[in-house]
Design a protein around this motif. Structure first.
Motif, mmCIF file in Angstrom:
data_model
loop_
_atom_site.group_PDB
_atom_site.id
_atom_site.type_symbol
_atom_site.label_atom_id
_atom_site.label_comp_id
_atom_site.label_asym_id
_atom_site.label_seq_id
_atom_site.Cartn_x
_atom_site.Cartn_y
_atom_site.Cartn_z
ATOM 1 N N ASP A 115 0.820 -1.212 0.000
ATOM 2 C CA ASP A 115 0.000 0.000 0.000
ATOM 3 C C ASP A 115 0.855 1.264 0.000
ATOM 4 O O ASP A 115 0.656 2.169 0.805
ATOM 5 C CB ASP A 115 -0.956 0.012 1.193
ATOM 6 C CG ASP A 115 -2.001 1.136 1.089
ATOM 7 O OD1 ASP A 115 -2.324 1.527 -0.047
ATOM 8 O OD2 ASP A 115 -2.454 1.616 2.139
ATOM 9 N N CYS A 116 1.829 1.311 -0.905
ATOM 10 C CA CYS A 116 2.627 2.523 -1.087
ATOM 11 C C CYS A 116 1.947 3.413 -2.125
ATOM 12 O O CYS A 116 1.420 2.918 -3.132
ATOM 13 C CB CYS A 116 4.031 2.183 -1.570
ATOM 14 S SG CYS A 116 5.060 1.344 -0.370
ATOM 15 N N VAL A 117 1.974 4.711 -1.874
ATOM 16 C CA VAL A 117 1.418 5.673 -2.829
ATOM 17 C C VAL A 117 2.444 6.786 -3.022
ATOM 18 O O VAL A 117 2.961 7.344 -2.054
ATOM 19 C CB VAL A 117 0.083 6.264 -2.354
ATOM 20 C CG1 VAL A 117 -0.522 7.151 -3.444
ATOM 21 C CG2 VAL A 117 -0.895 5.162 -1.964
ATOM 22 N N LEU A 118 2.710 7.098 -4.284
ATOM 23 C CA LEU A 118 3.719 8.090 -4.640
ATOM 24 C C LEU A 118 3.088 9.151 -5.532
ATOM 25 O O LEU A 118 2.333 8.824 -6.450
ATOM 26 C CB LEU A 118 4.856 7.403 -5.392
ATOM 27 C CG LEU A 118 6.098 8.231 -5.765
ATOM 28 C CD1 LEU A 118 6.861 8.633 -4.520
ATOM 29 C CD2 LEU A 118 6.999 7.425 -6.700
ATOM 30 N N LEU A 119 3.366 10.413 -5.240
ATOM 31 C CA LEU A 119 3.025 11.502 -6.160
ATOM 32 C C LEU A 119 4.290 11.815 -6.941
ATOM 33 O O LEU A 119 5.308 12.194 -6.357
ATOM 34 C CB LEU A 119 2.545 12.731 -5.388
ATOM 35 C CG LEU A 119 2.334 14.017 -6.207
ATOM 36 C CD1 LEU A 119 1.344 13.815 -7.341
ATOM 37 C CD2 LEU A 119 1.881 15.157 -5.295
ATOM 38 N N LEU A 120 4.229 11.649 -8.243
ATOM 39 C CA LEU A 120 5.414 11.817 -9.082
ATOM 40 C C LEU A 120 5.096 12.750 -10.241
ATOM 41 O O LEU A 120 4.051 12.637 -10.893
ATOM 42 C CB LEU A 120 5.875 10.456 -9.623
ATOM 43 C CG LEU A 120 7.166 10.455 -10.447
ATOM 44 C CD1 LEU A 120 8.358 10.872 -9.595
ATOM 45 C CD2 LEU A 120 7.406 9.079 -11.061
ATOM 46 N N GLY A 121 6.013 13.672 -10.476
ATOM 47 C CA GLY A 121 5.870 14.579 -11.614
ATOM 48 C C GLY A 121 7.225 14.992 -12.130
ATOM 49 O O GLY A 121 8.248 14.797 -11.465
ATOM 50 N N HIS A 122 7.231 15.555 -13.312
ATOM 51 C CA HIS A 122 8.472 16.146 -13.813
ATOM 52 C C HIS A 122 8.131 17.187 -14.876
ATOM 53 O O HIS A 122 7.116 17.109 -15.571
ATOM 54 C CB HIS A 122 9.450 15.093 -14.340
ATOM 55 C CG HIS A 122 8.943 14.194 -15.414
ATOM 56 N ND1 HIS A 122 9.055 14.487 -16.755
ATOM 57 C CD2 HIS A 122 8.326 12.990 -15.351
ATOM 58 C CE1 HIS A 122 8.549 13.498 -17.464
ATOM 59 N NE2 HIS A 122 8.085 12.582 -16.636
#
Length: 285
Positions: free
Chosen positions: A239-246
């Motif tokens: 149950d890992c959640v990542l907010l990722l952007g670039h």
């Protein structure tokens, strides 16, 4: 592989009875051009007959807000006439541009019944050429956001903007900005190529991951150098959640004061004058 410059733990910054952690800006990091601000609200459980979110009518100019609703809901209203209630898994993308007034409160149903709430709001800058563009708002529910399954389904990428593993995001903003929320099962692995000149925005919402060789836990912002194009993440817990952007940095002056983000103090003063003169529209709430 891109190297990690530093990890920053979000700081406690409660707003009324709303549990809030601010990941950006902090004393350690002011901004990650063009990413300006991130508040992580919750997780918490509201009782029945609660007051809901405390964000009544307020103005903005010169940037965009991207709101990720993990639990609970947000009722949006703005002076451009937009209204919506977005539930769990949904997003709101608001381009303040030349200026508008908006509110972000809980729905009447949520205030009556209560329940779990967890919301992130990210501010992303607009370049000088777009700061005075017309305001715009889009609210999308979870089924409207494309999802890409990777690593035999152990990684689920929810494509908000840009292109992720061949899937076009739900929105294509004015600038080349890629944003996604990513869910991992334990052991799930993600490998991406992100050009070295682009700023990576990487915030761990839940769980614990190994990111480019370093462990990162919930409520940590991972700041990268500009020295490689490989990004790798592996979930160390379930149950890992990542907010990722670039995005490519704008490399323009940033002058932020209260609800306005412009390129000069003169423009900030003009924003206040325009707001006081009623040029941000009429609030009809």
């Amino acid at each position: 592989m891109r190297t990690i410059k530093q990890q920053h733990r979000a700081v406690s910054a409660p707003i009324a009875d709303l549990v809030t952690y601010r990941a950006l800006p902090t004393e350690a990091v002011e901004h990650l051009d063009p990413f300006l601000f991130l508040n992580h609200h919750g997780p918490q459980t509201y009782p029945a007959r609660n007051r809901g979110l405390p964000f009544g009518p307020h103005p903005h100019r010169g940037f965009e807000t991207v709101t990720f609703i993990l639990d609970g809901d947000i009722m949006h209203q703005d002076s451009g006439g937009h209204q919506s209630v977005i539930g769990p898994g949904g997003i709101q993308w608001m381009r303040a541009g030349s200026g508008l007034i908006h509110s972000e409160i809980s729905s009447d149903e949520f205030k009556q019944t209560g329940g779990p709430l967890e919301i992130l709001q990210l501010w992303v800058n607009l370049p000088a050429q777009h700061k005075m563009t017309a305001p715009h708002y889009v609210g999308l529910q979870e089924p409207e956001i494309p999802t890409v399954a990777l690593d035999e389904g152990r990684v689920q990428v929810h494509a908000v903007s840009g292109n992720w593993a061949g899937a076009e995001g739900a929105l294509q903003p004015l600038t080349d900005m890629q944003l996604a929320t990513i869910n991992f099962q334990q052991g799930g692995q993600l490998a991406l190529t992100i050009p070295a000149e682009r700023t990576i925005f990487c915030y761990v919402i839940r769980g614990r991951l190994r990111i480019n060789g370093q462990e990162a836990a919930a409520r940590q912002l991972v700041e990268f150098n500009y020295d490689g194009d490989e990004f790798r993440a592996e979930a160390l817990t379930d149950d890992c959640v990542l907010l990722l952007g670039h995005a490519k940095p704008f490399q323009e002056p940033i002058v932020a004061y209260g609800p306005f983000v412009m390129n000069s103090e003169v423009e900030i003063r003009q924003a206040y004058q325009d707001y006081q003169a009623g040029k941000f529209g009429v609030w009809k709430g």
